[in-house]
Write a protein that holds these residues in place. Structure first.
Motif, mmCIF file in Angstrom:
data_model
loop_
_atom_site.group_PDB
_atom_site.id
_atom_site.type_symbol
_atom_site.label_atom_id
_atom_site.label_comp_id
_atom_site.label_asym_id
_atom_site.label_seq_id
_atom_site.Cartn_x
_atom_site.Cartn_y
_atom_site.Cartn_z
ATOM 1 N N GLN A 66 25.908 -11.030 0.330
ATOM 2 C CA GLN A 66 26.736 -10.157 -0.039
ATOM 3 C C GLN A 66 26.222 -8.397 -0.510
ATOM 4 O OE1 GLN A 66 30.881 -10.389 -0.835
ATOM 5 N NE2 GLN A 66 31.468 -8.595 0.178
ATOM 6 N N ARG A 67 25.984 -9.193 -2.389
ATOM 7 C CA ARG A 67 25.531 -7.648 -2.796
ATOM 8 C C ARG A 67 24.598 -7.291 -2.550
ATOM 9 N NH1 ARG A 67 24.038 -9.380 -9.160
ATOM 10 N NH2 ARG A 67 26.610 -9.340 -9.678
ATOM 11 N N SER B 187 19.889 -11.513 4.447
ATOM 12 C CA SER B 187 20.931 -12.310 4.621
ATOM 13 C C SER B 187 21.137 -13.307 3.927
ATOM 14 C CB SER B 187 19.920 -12.527 6.605
ATOM 15 O OG SER B 187 19.291 -13.391 5.839
ATOM 16 N N ASN C 81 22.910 -6.668 0.363
ATOM 17 C CA ASN C 81 23.123 -6.601 1.689
ATOM 18 C C ASN C 81 21.563 -7.197 2.456
ATOM 19 O OD1 ASN C 81 23.525 -4.788 4.053
ATOM 20 N ND2 ASN C 81 23.141 -3.305 3.464
#
Length: 225
Positions: free
Chosen positions: A188-189, A193, A191
């Protein structure tokens, strides 16, 4: 537990026979864990591990002869080594930090409740770092405490030289690991997978010659000190 999964094979290393007996009773009482051998010092531990090929080694820190740090270094230098979980008391955490740098996956205090020790063995067997909350603050203090200017410069220089082989994305992944993030949070940080995070982490293990995420985190912190 999956009924087809073999029990986690454990070796207990401690110079105190009563400690070994107590740990064996606790561990062997679990259907998914089994003690395959014991050792009373580091030299015996290296021999036993070579013979038994356990999944996890519960390693005392301070022992006569070869101590837990030296034994951990020797064991983790083997091909396909077991995971090492250090056993410590408050007055021995200086060596625990060295063991973590050498590749131990975590540590627990000897007075930790039995169920938490069992949970720690299972976590380490699965490759998850384990840091006893009661002693984490002391180890962090040891890791960031005052060193001589020469020693700190030497440590920083060596860490930065190792990290210089990384790509920018690998650097970012290493930094996120040092911040304590798991793979989903790193994805997530950055961006990206989770699969890409795993690929970057695999590259970190190879390029930095480390065996676990704890070593990556310590290396990043060394470079920033």
């Amino acid at each position: 537990m999956d009924s087809e999964r073999k029990p986690v094979r454990v070796v207990i290393v401690d110079d105190d026979q009563l400690v070994r007996m107590a740990l064996r009773l606790v561990i062997d009482g679990e259907p998914d864990l089994t003690v395959v051998a014991e050792a009373a010092d580091g030299n015996a531990a290296v021999i036993v591990v070579d013979e038994q090929r356990p999944d996890v080694v519960l390693m005392d820190v301070r022992m006569p002869g070869l101590d837990g740090l030296g034994a951990t270094r020797e064991i983790l230098a083997r091909a396909a080594p077991p995971r090492v979980l250090m056993l410590t008391t408050f007055d021995s955490d200086d060596l625990v930090l060295g063991a973590l740098r050498a590749g131990a996956l975590g540590f627990v205090l000897k007075d930790t409740p039995p169920q938490r020790i069992l949970d720690a063995v299972r976590a380490v067997a699965d490759g998850s770092p384990v840091l006893s909350p009661a002693a984490t603050a002391r180890v962090i203090a040891a890791a960031t405490g005052p060193l001589s200017s020469h020693a700190r410069d030497s440590t920083r220089r060596a860490a930065r030289e190792r990290l210089s082989a990384l790509t920018e994305r690998e650097h970012e992944t290493a930094r996120a690991i040092a911040d304590g993030l798991g793979n989903p949070e790193i994805a997530q940080r950055l961006n990206i997978s989770v699969a890409t995070v795993k690929a970057h982490t695999g590259s970190l293990f190879s390029k930095l010659a480390v065996q676990n995420r704890v070593q990556i985190a310590l290396l990043v912190r060394d470079a920033e000190e």
